[in-house]
Design a protein around this motif. Structure first.
Motif, PDB file in Angstrom:
ATOM      1  N   MET A  70      45.968  19.289   3.183  1.00 52.99           N
ATOM      2  CA  MET A  70      46.319  18.083   2.426  1.00 52.99           C
ATOM      3  C   MET A  70      45.075  17.345   1.929  1.00 52.99           C
ATOM      4  O   MET A  70      45.177  16.442   1.093  1.00 52.99           O
ATOM      5  N   VAL A  71      43.906  17.711   2.448  1.00 57.07           N
ATOM      6  CA  VAL A  71      42.674  16.965   2.174  1.00 57.07           C
ATOM      7  C   VAL A  71      41.923  17.609   1.017  1.00 57.07           C
ATOM      8  O   VAL A  71      41.713  18.831   0.998  1.00 57.07           O
ATOM      9  N   ASP A  72      41.504  16.780   0.052  1.00 56.46           N
ATOM     10  CA  ASP A  72      40.659  17.248  -1.045  1.00 56.46           C
ATOM     11  C   ASP A  72      39.270  17.550  -0.472  1.00 56.46           C
ATOM     12  O   ASP A  72      38.599  16.645   0.031  1.00 56.46           O
ATOM     13  N   PRO A  73      38.807  18.812  -0.534  1.00 57.65           N
ATOM     14  CA  PRO A  73      37.526  19.161   0.102  1.00 57.65           C
ATOM     15  C   PRO A  73      36.347  18.345  -0.417  1.00 57.65           C
ATOM     16  O   PRO A  73      35.470  17.952   0.362  1.00 57.65           O
ATOM     17  N   MET A  74      36.320  18.064  -1.732  1.00 55.65           N
ATOM     18  CA  MET A  74      35.208  17.287  -2.288  1.00 55.65           C
ATOM     19  C   MET A  74      35.255  15.847  -1.806  1.00 55.65           C
ATOM     20  O   MET A  74      34.225  15.225  -1.547  1.00 55.65           O
ATOM     21  N   VAL A  75      36.465  15.316  -1.635  1.00 54.66           N
ATOM     22  CA  VAL A  75      36.622  13.933  -1.172  1.00 54.66           C
ATOM     23  C   VAL A  75      36.237  13.811   0.294  1.00 54.66           C
ATOM     24  O   VAL A  75      35.626  12.821   0.714  1.00 54.66           O
ATOM     25  N   ALA A  76      36.588  14.823   1.088  1.00 53.44           N
ATOM     26  CA  ALA A  76      36.285  14.769   2.527  1.00 53.44           C
ATOM     27  C   ALA A  76      34.807  14.558   2.776  1.00 53.44           C
ATOM     28  O   ALA A  76      34.414  13.868   3.727  1.00 53.44           O
ATOM     29  N   HIS A  77      33.956  15.120   1.916  1.00 51.70           N
ATOM     30  CA  HIS A  77      32.518  15.064   2.126  1.00 51.70           C
ATOM     31  C   HIS A  77      31.856  13.846   1.481  1.00 51.70           C
ATOM     32  O   HIS A  77      30.632  13.792   1.380  1.00 51.70           O
ATOM     33  N   LEU A  78      32.685  12.858   1.096  1.00 52.90           N
ATOM     34  CA  LEU A  78      32.102  11.595   0.623  1.00 52.90           C
ATOM     35  C   LEU A  78      31.465  10.827   1.777  1.00 52.90           C
ATOM     36  O   LEU A  78      30.643   9.938   1.560  1.00 52.90           O
ATOM     37  N   ILE A  79      31.872  11.149   3.007  1.00 55.77           N
ATOM     38  CA  ILE A  79      31.217  10.561   4.177  1.00 55.77           C
ATOM     39  C   ILE A  79      30.621  11.690   5.003  1.00 55.77           C
ATOM     40  O   ILE A  79      30.983  12.859   4.844  1.00 55.77           O
ATOM     41  N   SER A  80      29.702  11.356   5.893  1.00 57.73           N
ATOM     42  CA  SER A  80      29.027  12.377   6.703  1.00 57.73           C
ATOM     43  C   SER A  80      29.911  12.822   7.852  1.00 57.73           C
ATOM     44  O   SER A  80      30.874  12.138   8.241  1.00 57.73           O
ATOM     45  N   TYR A  81      29.551  13.985   8.392  1.00 57.90           N
ATOM     46  CA  TYR A  81      30.265  14.482   9.579  1.00 57.90           C
ATOM     47  C   TYR A  81      30.140  13.482  10.728  1.00 57.90           C
ATOM     48  O   TYR A  81      31.104  13.240  11.463  1.00 57.90           O
ATOM     49  N   GLU A  82      28.960  12.877  10.879  1.00 59.33           N
ATOM     50  CA  GLU A  82      28.739  11.922  11.976  1.00 59.33           C
ATOM     51  C   GLU A  82      29.666  10.722  11.851  1.00 59.33           C
ATOM     52  O   GLU A  82      30.245  10.273  12.844  1.00 59.33           O
ATOM     53  N   MET A  83      29.829  10.204  10.629  1.00 60.44           N
ATOM     54  CA  MET A  83      30.719   9.060  10.432  1.00 60.44           C
ATOM     55  C   MET A  83      32.170   9.468  10.659  1.00 60.44           C
ATOM     56  O   MET A  83      32.950   8.729  11.285  1.00 60.44           O
ATOM     57  N   ALA A  84      32.539  10.655  10.180  1.00 58.98           N
ATOM     58  CA  ALA A  84      33.920  11.119  10.333  1.00 58.98           C
ATOM     59  C   ALA A  84      34.272  11.341  11.801  1.00 58.98           C
ATOM     60  O   ALA A  84      35.283  10.825  12.295  1.00 58.98           O
ATOM     61  N   SER A  85      33.441  12.102  12.514  1.00 56.82           N
ATOM     62  CA  SER A  85      33.761  12.435  13.905  1.00 56.82           C
ATOM     63  C   SER A  85      33.566  11.242  14.830  1.00 56.82           C
ATOM     64  O   SER A  85      34.316  11.078  15.794  1.00 56.82           O
ATOM     65  N   GLY A  86      32.557  10.410  14.539  1.00 53.47           N
ATOM     66  CA  GLY A  86      32.294   9.259  15.407  1.00 53.47           C
ATOM     67  C   GLY A  86      33.397   8.224  15.372  1.00 53.47           C
ATOM     68  O   GLY A  86      33.650   7.536  16.372  1.00 53.47           O
ATOM     69  N   ASN A  87      34.093   8.105  14.228  1.00 44.70           N
ATOM     70  CA  ASN A  87      35.152   7.095  14.084  1.00 44.70           C
ATOM     71  C   ASN A  87      36.538   7.712  13.949  1.00 44.70           C
ATOM     72  O   ASN A  87      37.528   6.982  13.840  1.00 44.70           O
ATOM     73  N   ASN A  88      36.609   9.041  13.968  1.00 47.51           N
ATOM     74  CA  ASN A  88      37.870   9.772  13.797  1.00 47.51           C
ATOM     75  C   ASN A  88      38.595   9.333  12.526  1.00 47.51           C
ATOM     76  O   ASN A  88      39.744   8.904  12.552  1.00 47.51           O
ATOM     77  N   VAL A  89      37.890   9.463  11.418  1.00 50.20           N
ATOM     78  CA  VAL A  89      38.436   9.112  10.103  1.00 50.20           C
ATOM     79  C   VAL A  89      38.096  10.241   9.133  1.00 50.20           C
ATOM     80  O   VAL A  89      37.147  11.001   9.353  1.00 50.20           O
TER      81      VAL A  89
END
Length: 567
Positions: A70-89
Motif C-alpha cells: 500500500m506504500v508508495d516506495p518513493m514516498v516512504a523514503h522521504l524520511i530516513s530509516y532512523e526516523m521511521a524505525s525510531g518513531n514507528n511511522v
C-alpha cells in the motif's frame, strides 16, 4: 452503562469488551485516577489492532490495515530509516501538498512536526498497528528495495554527466555531500548486514556489476548486485565515512567508522584493495557491546568452562589458543580477560588490530611501520608491572622468548598460535627455537578451537541417519543405529540456511607432570596427544560429536569445520 469517556463509549458500541469488564474499568478509573487508556493497556483487554482502532476512532483519525504494497516506495523514503524505525511511522502517499503518514501513535504532535519540517509537507496522520508499520518499514528499507530505488533515482538524475563526476573523483575534489541515493544505499547495505548477523561485508567489482556479499556464520552469501556504474560513488562514499583518501585508488587503504543501528553502536573496520575493475571493499563489523560477553556465554560446555577457569586461576604461566584465522580465538581470550579483570590486577594487551575496547584494561596497538612490533611492545609491557599479559599472536622467536620469560617470572600470559591441534602448539614453540625444558616449565595448557554453525531452533527437525552417516557414526559409538540426528530445514529466521549462530568447540590440553616430562624428552605431537586423551582430554572431533548428538549442530557441519580423520 453511563460513561463520558469516548473510548468506553466506543468499546461499548462496538461490543469489543463485555459490559461487566467495562464497568470494572470505569470503577478503577474513578478509584485510582488513572486514564482509561492506561488501564486498558495494563489489563491487556484489547489486542494490538483493537486498541489502535479504538484510539483512532475516538480521535476521528482514519485507521488503515497497512500492508507493504500500500506504500508508495518513493514516498516512504522521504524520511530516513532512523526516523521511521525510531518513531514507528511511515509516509504512505502524497495528496497534493499533504503527506499521509501511518503512525502507531497518531496523537504524537512532536513526531508529526518533525516529519513536516523534514519533508515540507502538511502531515495527515492515519492510524496503523505497530506491527504492521514495523513490517512495512522492514520491507521498504530492505537492502534490495533500497537498491532498486537508488538505481531508479540515479538514472533519473541528469544534472551531472558521468564523465564529469569521474574526473572530479580522480582530482580528489569530490564534495563530502554525496548523492542521497548512494548514501541511502550504503546505509542500507550496512543495516542489512547487521540485521543478518554478518561479521563482514564484501563489495566486489565485477565486469557486469558490483556484487555485495555478507559473511554470516562464517559462510559468504549473496546480498545484492548493484550496477557497475554506481561502483565509484559507492566506494567513494564508504571512504568518506571511514576517513580514507578518496583520491587514492592505486594502493590499499584501511579506515574505520562507527554506525548506530537499533539503539546499538557498531565499529566497522574498512579495508580497500585495488583490483581489476575497481576497488574491492571489505568491512568487518564489530559490535561494541561484545566486550560484555562472559566466559559462560562463550564457553557453554560445563566441562570446558571449568577447565578454562582452572587454567586462568594460575598466578603465572602461559596459556595458548590455537586454530585457523576466524576460529574465535580472540573472542575466547577476551572472555578470559573479562573473567580476570578485577581492580587488583594490571592487565595489558598487545594486539594487531585491537578489535574491541575493554574497560579497565590497557590495550596496545602494534604498529610495525613505527617500530612497534609484538616483540618491542612486549619488552616494554613487562616493565609496566603487569599481572596478566595478552599477546595477540606469537609469530617469531623474539616474541616467543619474551612471552616465555614473562610466564616464568610471575606473569600470566595468554596468546595464540596457528596450529591444527592443541599438541601442535608445543612443537611450534620448539620449532621457533624455545628449549623443551623452558616450554615444559612455562606452559599451563594449549587449546585448539573451531567455530561450528548451530542448527536453527525455529526450523530444527529430527531425522534418522542415512546409510553413509550410520557407517561413519558406527566408528564413533556402538549405539549408532539408535541415534537421532537433527538438521534445520530452512526458514526466514535463518535465511533458509538451516543454521542460526555459531559456537566454539574445544580441545583442551592441560600440561600434567607426565606431559611435562614428555616435552623435555622430545616426544612428538602424536605421543603427547595420545597421553592427553588417556588423561581425559576431549579431541575436537569428540567435542563436535557431543554437539551433533545433542542436536546443537549437524554431522555435515562438523565434517566441514573439523578434519575428522585426524583423531
Amino acid at each position: 452503562m453511563e460513561s463520558q469517556d469516548p473510548i468506553i463509549s466506543f468499546l461499548e458500541r462496538e461490543k469489543m469488551v463485555d459490559e461487566s469488564t467495562l464497568e470494572a474499568v470505569v470503577n478503577k478509573q474513578r478509584e485510582t485516577g488513572q486514564s482509561v487508556v492506561s488501564i486498558i493497556r495494563q489489563e491487556s483487554l484489547l489486542d494490538e489492532e483493537q486498541f489502535t482502532k479504538a484510539i483512532a476512532a475516538t480521535n476521528k483519525i482514519e485507521f488503515v490495515n497497512l500492508a507493504p504494497e500500500m506504500v508508495d516506495p518513493m514516498v516512504a523514503h522521504l524520511i530516513s530509516y532512523e526516523m521511521a524505525s525510531g518513531n514507528n511511522v511511515l509516509p504512505i502517499k502524497k495528496e497534493g501538498e499533504q503527506l499521509v503518514v501511518a503512525m502507531s501513535s497518531p496523537l504524537n504532535l512532536s513526531v508529526r512536526d518533525q516529519i513536516a519540517m523534514k519533508t515540507g509537507y502538511t502531515i495527515i496522520p492515519v492510524a496503523a498497528t505497530p506491527g504492521a508499520i514495523r513490517q512495512a518499514i522492514r520491507y521498504h528499507f530492505d537492502v534490495e528495495n533500497v537498491t532498486k530505488q537508488a538505481i531508479v533515482s540515479m538514472r533519473l538524475k541528469e544534472d551531472t554527466s558521468k564523465a564529469a563526476k569521474h574526473k572530479e573523483m580522480e582530482m580528489g575534489r569530490s564534495s563530502r555531500t554525496v548523492d542521497a541515493p548512494i548514501a541511502k544505499l550504503v546505509s542500507s547495505i550496512i543495516r542489512g548486514a547487521i540485521d543478518a548477523r554478518a561479521s563482514d561485508i564484501h563489495i566486489e567489482p565485477q565486469a557486469s556489476d558490483v556484487k555485495v556479499r555478507y559473511r554470516v556464520d562464517g559462510i559468504l552469501r549473496r546480498a545484492i548486485e548493484v550496477p557497475s556504474s554506481a561502483q565509484l560513488e559507492i566506494v567513494s562514499h564508504i571512504k568518506i565515512m571511514a576517513d580514507m583518501d578518496i583520491s587514492e585508488r592505486r594502493i590499499p587503504q584501511d579506515g574505520h567508522m562507527t554506525v548506530r543501528h537499533d539503539g546499538r553502536d557498531y565499529d566497522l573496520r574498512v579495508s580497500s584493495l585495488p583490483a581489476v575493475g575497481g576497488e574491492k571493499i571489505v568491512m568487518r563489523i564489530l559490535d561494541k557491546n561484545a566486550s560484555k560477553w562472559s566466559l559462560d556465554a562463550v564457553v557453554p560446555s560445563p566441562d570446558d568452562n571449568k577447565k578454562f577457569r582452572e587454567l586462568a586461576s594460575n598466578p603465572y604461566g602461559m596459556l595458548l589458543l590455537t586454530g585457523p584465522t576466524g576460529s574465535g580465538k580472540t573472542t575466547t581470550l577476551y572472555s578470559l580477560l573479562q573473567l580476570l579483570n578485577t581492580p587488583e590486577r594490571n592487565i595489558v594487551t598487545v594486539e594487531d588490530p585491537v578489535e574491541y575496547r575493554l574497560e579497565g584494561i590497557t590495550q596496545v596497538q602494534v604498529r610495525p611501520a613505527a617500530g612497534m612490533t609484538f616483540a618491542s611492545a612486549l619488552r616494554s609491557i613487562v616493565r609496566q608491572d603487569p599481572d596478566v599479559i595478552l599477546v595477540g599472536e606469537i609469530r617469531d622467536l623474539e616474541t616467543a622468548e619474551i612471552a616465555v620469560s614473562a610466564a616464568l617470572t610471575g606473569h600470566l600470559v595468554l596468546s595464540t598460535l596457528h596450529t591444527n591441534d592443541a599438541a601442535g602448539a608445543i612443537s611450534r614453540l620448539l620449532n621457533l627455537g624455545i628449549p623443551g625444558f623452558l616450554v615444559a616449565s612455562a606452559l599451563l595448557g594449549a587449546v585448539a578451537q573451531r567455530l561450528i554453525r548451530t542448527t536453527c531452533p525455529k526450523c530444527r527437525k529430527a531425522y534418522k541417519p542415512s546409510k553413509d552417516e550410520l557407517k561413519w557414526l558406527s566408528a564413533m559409538t556402538p549405539k549408532a543405529r539408535d541415534i537421532q540426528l537433527y538438521k534445520g530445514t530452512g526458514c526466514n529466521s535463518c535465511y533458509h540456511a538451516g543454521y542460526h549462530g555459531r559456537r566454539s568447540i574445544y580441545e583442551i590440553l592441560c600440561i600434567s607432570p607426565t606431559i611435562r616430562r614428555m616435552i623435555v624428552d622430545g616426544k612428538n605431537d602424536d605421543a603427547i596427544k595420545q597421553e592427553a586423551l588417556k588423561q581425559g582430554m576431549k579431541s575436537l572431533r569428540q567435542s563436535g560429536m557431543d554437539a551433533v548428538l545433542s542436536g546443537v549442530t549437524t554431522l555435515d557441519e562438523l565434517m566441514r569445520a573439523v578434519d575428522v580423520t585426524r583423531d
